[in-house]
Motif scaffolding. Structure first.
Motif, PDB file in Angstrom:
ATOM      1  N   MET A   2      15.992  -4.944 -10.081  1.00 49.32           N
ATOM      2  CA  MET A   2      16.338  -5.170 -11.481  1.00 49.32           C
ATOM      3  C   MET A   2      15.185  -5.802 -12.261  1.00 49.32           C
ATOM      4  N   ALA A  29      25.763  -9.269 -13.463  1.00 52.47           N
ATOM      5  CA  ALA A  29      25.703  -8.025 -12.692  1.00 52.47           C
ATOM      6  C   ALA A  29      24.320  -7.385 -12.736  1.00 52.47           C
ATOM      7  N   LEU A  30      23.608  -7.532 -13.850  1.00 58.02           N
ATOM      8  CA  LEU A  30      22.266  -6.947 -13.892  1.00 58.02           C
ATOM      9  C   LEU A  30      21.253  -7.834 -13.181  1.00 58.02           C
ATOM     10  N   ALA A  74      21.028   0.807 -16.517  1.00 62.52           N
ATOM     11  CA  ALA A  74      20.026  -0.255 -16.415  1.00 62.52           C
ATOM     12  C   ALA A  74      19.016  -0.009 -15.307  1.00 62.52           C
ATOM     13  N   GLN A  77      28.311  -8.365 -17.062  1.00 58.57           N
ATOM     14  CA  GLN A  77      26.954  -7.824 -17.188  1.00 58.57           C
ATOM     15  C   GLN A  77      25.882  -8.907 -17.256  1.00 58.57           C
ATOM     16  N   LYS A 122      25.378  -5.782  -8.217  1.00 53.91           N
ATOM     17  CA  LYS A 122      26.778  -5.882  -7.808  1.00 53.91           C
ATOM     18  C   LYS A 122      26.919  -5.727  -6.296  1.00 53.91           C
ATOM     19  N   HIS A 180      30.269   2.959 -14.109  1.00 54.03           N
ATOM     20  CA  HIS A 180      30.086   1.960 -15.167  1.00 54.03           C
ATOM     21  C   HIS A 180      28.719   2.203 -15.786  1.00 54.03           C
ATOM     22  N   CYS A 186      27.101   0.952 -18.277  1.00 55.05           N
ATOM     23  CA  CYS A 186      26.280  -0.217 -18.629  1.00 55.05           C
ATOM     24  C   CYS A 186      25.379  -0.627 -17.469  1.00 55.05           C
ATOM     25  N   ILE A 187      25.888  -0.502 -16.262  1.00 58.30           N
ATOM     26  CA  ILE A 187      25.153  -0.964 -15.088  1.00 58.30           C
ATOM     27  C   ILE A 187      24.258   0.148 -14.546  1.00 58.30           C
TER      28      ILE A 187
END
Lengths: 379, 379
Positions: free
Chosen positions: A356, A279-280, B355, A319, A284, B349, B351-352
């Motif tokens: 990212m 996901a990172l 980031a 993740q 997503k 979320h 965690c995402i």
């Protein structure tokens, strides 16, 4: 010379030949229409890409954040359009750039906010140019092409002591939901016609409108006529992605960015291969799912990015795990994807996936790395 | 002292009181079970958070990338579990940390890869400890609790000259799809029982198994018994998010991170308010949509993050635009959200979403900023 084999995964890879081909094609297309190309740097966020996109000039470009404006100004760009609605609280860092000689053109559709922007500009010692945002069908922001408020807003800007009217701007982002040239051509014409109508309303009352700015990658690609438009602002075209393949803006082998990933496991019971791009590393974003049943979070190509591996795609992400399966949910091609081997994943949406990463690893041919180009992320 | 009013938006905000409460509650819960807490730092990716999570010790923590391992080792942590399947190509930077005295415990479920890992470890002059990954229901990676390969793999690791067997590890991530304690308790017990079964298989043939490591935020929260487990690795609990609210792991006012955003426009025709937190600032994660019809890309709270603004939520995102609407798609509460005002968005979320940011702005009370804590992103 290093190669892709030397990189830790996941890593963002940019194919130089594809990039250059994409840039040249859009430049030629805009030249053919006789309109300026003001590339939107929200996709690449890279001065190296921007310089090539504007043929080593000092502008103009388009940005979508204060961080981008600041970065590109520091990199020497001198003509920047900030194509997201402006609020006074963001003016200070932009005014500092303006005072340093950078033209930063701002955007608004908010009559009620003109006085606040004017006051902020006055306090900061600048007189920014403002574009009026027009909604030509996206439905996100902007005034309708026939809205009487366009003239009212134009007059308010021109009457404000610390603001100047630069013209009109629209973004036909709803072209992203078309599949194929026919639908996009209709959206492109609505974008053009609506924007020109709005510009005409300003001109009819004697207001200035030197800038008539439109553009998205699909409409810039397929517009049949752009008369009345002065500039186009596509951004995604520098890299493209699976979504643009689905829309029809490009071919698969035009997609210039990919995520280099390692196979980190086999789950034979489930028929899945695990990669270290989740996901990172991929984001997503699932936008290409509108066009392809098997878009998932990206298509799995070989390490040279020349062919898709047995129809494999990233069906699910956690993740740091990408879960790869075969066509139609069939077992992944295990034999072609041994643990420790490497793949390149073509992303759904390059604007989001690239964000990212701090940089691009620039490759030529089958994997020689010839440079690392930084990106500006954040705000 | 600065305040939230001084920040450019979007920005990531961390509420210190909520963080400390979350850390204390999980620490007490694990102490009550008599198991070690090895927090997973994939959520926070911050040494400041990690130090508080482990009560200012030098470990142990859990990570999910080489970048995290390197960063936390540089920050003084000396006992790190890398809880994603390892491949030889990532060993060099980790071996450098090991040679510097950091214990980095690795993970595998791949019998075929033992020889390669052993060879890499030998070439790098290290003898890492390896955990065997067990699948207790998530279906992502790992061997089934009753798989004969657990013993085979354990023996292969113990027989490898440059590897040592540390035990077993599982992650019951499928607890994220439970709503409420009852379902989570069942998953937690399956996680515990499966892991203990796998550990027992190793012990039965005389193989060492000092580490029996389980954990996810929901199962760590609701497990009724953890006998046989030596440590738990929740990560999300430090911040929580809307998804965890939906699961039932926390209350809304436990969510410690939020995105500070500005209202940048009103679209009265569509009934929407535009904010400057879009796909990049919030991520495209929609996981809480499994539990809430109106999760969208986050709930819109006031600037103090004390109450939700008229049921508003981010229904749609473009790259830098969030499109806010009211309950059930009713018009957004325009009067409460004037252009230029600020909101805090509770993410789906954490965690995402986190980031996307290089740091946390740490706040106390209604918005005084008392620090900025960096994060390590990337790989």
């Amino acid at each position: 010379m290093t190669s892709l084999d030397d990189l830790l995964t996941p890593a963002l890879v940019l194919d130089r030949a594809r990039l250059e081909r994409n840039l040249a094609a859009m430049t030629a297309r805009m030249a053919g229409h006789g309109v300026a190309l003001r590339p939107h740097m929200k996709t690449a966020k890279s001065a190296e890409v921007a310089r090539r996109a504007v043929a080593w000039s000092v502008g103009g470009i388009t940005v979508s954040s204060v961080a981008e404006a600041t970065y590109f100004a520091a990199e020497g760009f001198r003509d920047i359009t900030y194509a997201v609605g402006m609020v006074a609280a963001k003016m200070a860092p932009l005014a500092a750039l303006m005072r340093g000689g950078v033209r930063i053109t701002l955007l608004t559709d908010d009559l009620g906010g003109v006085a606040t922007l004017d006051e902020a500009a006055g306090a900061l010692g600048v007189c920014p140019e403002l574009l009026i945002e027009i909604d030509t069908g996206l439905g996100r922001a902007g005034l309708a092409p026939d809205a009487p408020d366009i003239v009212t807003l134009g007059q308010a800007i021109e009457n404000a002591p610390n603001l100047a009217l630069a013209g009109v701007l629209t973004h036909a982002g709803h072209s992203y939901h078309c599949a194929g040239p026919k639908g996009i051509r209709a959206v492109a014409e609505a974008e053009r016609a609506g924007l020109v109508e709005a510009a005409g309303a300003l001109a009819a009352v004697g207001l200035p409108c030197p800038v008539v700015s439109a553009g998205s990658t699909p409409t810039a690609t397929f517009a049949e006529r752009l008369d009345g438009v002065t500039e186009m602002r596509p951004g995604n075209y520098v890299f493209y992605d699976l979504d643009q393949v689905g829309i029809g803006s490009c071919a698969v082998d035009d997609v210039a960015v990919s995520v280099l990933a390692s196979v980190i496991g086999h789950n034979r019971a489930r028929g899945t291969v695990l990669i270290d791009a989740g996901a990172l590393a991929l984001s997503k974003d699932i936008s290409a799912g509108e066009f392809f049943d098997d878009a998932g979070y990206g298509w799995v190509f070989d390490a040279e990015c020349t062919s898709r591996v047995g129809g494999a795609w990233v069906a699910e992400v956690h993740q740091e795990h990408g879960i790869v399966t075969g066509p139609g949910g069939a077992p992944a091609p295990f034999a072609a994807l041994p643990v420790g081997s490497r793949v390149r994943v073509l992303p759904n949406h390059s604007c989001i996936t690239c964000a990212m990463y701090p940089s691009y690893h620039l490759v030529v041919g089958s994997g020689a790395i010839v440079g690392e180009w930084p990106r500006i992320n954040g705000w």
